[in-house]
Design a protein around this motif. Structure first.
Motif, mmCIF file in Angstrom:
data_model
loop_
_atom_site.group_PDB
_atom_site.id
_atom_site.type_symbol
_atom_site.label_atom_id
_atom_site.label_comp_id
_atom_site.label_asym_id
_atom_site.label_seq_id
_atom_site.Cartn_x
_atom_site.Cartn_y
_atom_site.Cartn_z
ATOM 1 N N GLU A 120 0.829 -1.217 0.000
ATOM 2 C CA GLU A 120 0.000 0.000 0.000
ATOM 3 C C GLU A 120 0.856 1.258 0.000
ATOM 4 N N HIS A 121 2.039 1.169 0.587
ATOM 5 C CA HIS A 121 2.949 2.313 0.643
ATOM 6 C C HIS A 121 3.996 2.280 -0.474
ATOM 7 N N GLY A 122 3.792 1.426 -1.467
ATOM 8 C CA GLY A 122 4.701 1.374 -2.606
ATOM 9 C C GLY A 122 6.017 0.681 -2.310
ATOM 10 N N ARG A 123 6.062 -0.155 -1.280
ATOM 11 C CA ARG A 123 7.301 -0.837 -0.869
ATOM 12 C C ARG A 123 7.091 -2.347 -0.776
ATOM 13 N N SER A 124 6.495 -2.923 -1.788
ATOM 14 C CA SER A 124 6.240 -4.361 -1.794
ATOM 15 C C SER A 124 7.539 -5.123 -1.511
ATOM 16 N N PRO A 125 7.462 -6.159 -0.681
ATOM 17 C CA PRO A 125 8.664 -6.968 -0.437
ATOM 18 C C PRO A 125 8.979 -7.921 -1.582
ATOM 19 N N GLY A 126 8.151 -7.923 -2.605
ATOM 20 C CA GLY A 126 8.361 -8.828 -3.732
ATOM 21 C C GLY A 126 7.813 -10.208 -3.432
ATOM 22 N N ASP A 127 8.189 -11.156 -4.249
ATOM 23 C CA ASP A 127 7.684 -12.519 -4.100
ATOM 24 C C ASP A 127 8.270 -13.168 -2.853
ATOM 25 N N LEU A 128 7.389 -13.692 -2.018
ATOM 26 C CA LEU A 128 7.798 -14.357 -0.786
ATOM 27 C C LEU A 128 7.553 -15.864 -0.845
ATOM 28 N N ASP A 129 7.325 -16.378 -2.034
ATOM 29 C CA ASP A 129 7.062 -17.805 -2.188
ATOM 30 C C ASP A 129 8.266 -18.638 -1.763
ATOM 31 N N PHE A 130 7.975 -19.799 -1.188
ATOM 32 C CA PHE A 130 9.002 -20.719 -0.718
ATOM 33 C C PHE A 130 9.983 -21.082 -1.829
ATOM 34 N N LEU A 131 9.477 -21.310 -3.043
ATOM 35 C CA LEU A 131 10.370 -21.712 -4.130
ATOM 36 C C LEU A 131 11.359 -20.612 -4.523
ATOM 37 N N PHE A 132 10.981 -19.338 -4.325
ATOM 38 C CA PHE A 132 11.949 -18.260 -4.579
ATOM 39 C C PHE A 132 13.088 -18.327 -3.571
ATOM 40 N N PHE A 133 12.757 -18.659 -2.336
ATOM 41 C CA PHE A 133 13.768 -18.860 -1.296
ATOM 42 C C PHE A 133 14.698 -20.011 -1.679
ATOM 43 N N ILE A 134 14.120 -21.122 -2.119
ATOM 44 C CA ILE A 134 14.916 -22.287 -2.499
ATOM 45 C C ILE A 134 15.851 -21.932 -3.658
ATOM 46 N N ARG A 135 15.335 -21.231 -4.659
ATOM 47 C CA ARG A 135 16.168 -20.852 -5.812
ATOM 48 C C ARG A 135 17.320 -19.952 -5.388
#
Length: 162
Positions: A144-159
């Motif tokens: 909402e404040h224009g500061r999205s943390p981006g993708d938080l999906d588990f597979l992004f962590f694994i990659r």
């Protein structure tokens, strides 16, 4: 089981860090601003406090004291420092567990006197999933404040780990 719990905890830390990194980009006004979930300060204070609470219960089977409240934590820096210290304590706790420790049943008594038994892995899993819920709320506030943390999906962590 231990490898899975430790990996999920590592993911939890990775995702929490992305939330705290986003929060540090906000003004104090944005950080304290009300939202559908309460302020970001409220959400992050709760996230840190609940991780302390459930790790302590899983480690000791009881609470000697409650984690600091939202009102006791006056800034993002204080909440972040509390979470970083808890991350160290939880990592040390998890590393010391055996498979038998993870499967062990613990009996907890609520402040109302209700008693329930949980396997330690169930308590740790609850902690991780509860954190995920509040991290999602924090991500919505940041977005909402224009500061999205981006993708938080588990597979992004694994990659990222590979």
């Amino acid at each position: 089981m231990k490898e899975m719990i430790v990996t999920l905890y590592e993911y939890n830390c990775w995702a929490n860090k992305r939330i705290f990194d986003g929060a540090q980009q906000l003004s104090e006004e944005q950080y304290q601003a009300p939202s559908a979930f309460g302020s970001l300060h409220h959400v992050l204070s709760h996230l840190a406090g609940v991780e302390i609470l459930w790790r302590t219960l899983a480690q000791h089977g009881t609470l000697s004291q409650l984690p600091p409240s939202e009102q006791e934590l006056t800034s993002l820096d204080e909440v972040h420092a509390l979470w970083q210290e808890e991350e160290k304590r939880c990592r040390a706790f998890l590393e010391g567990l055996t498979e038998a420790d993870i499967a062990a049943e613990l009996e907890l008594t609520s402040p109302r006197g209700d008693t329930n038994s949980y396997a330690r892995w169930e308590m740790l899993n609850h902690m991780l999933l509860h954190s995920m819920q509040h991290r999602t709320e924090a991500a919505a506030i940041l977005t909402e404040h224009g500061r999205s943390p981006g993708d938080l999906d588990f597979l992004f962590f694994i990659r990222e780990r590979k």
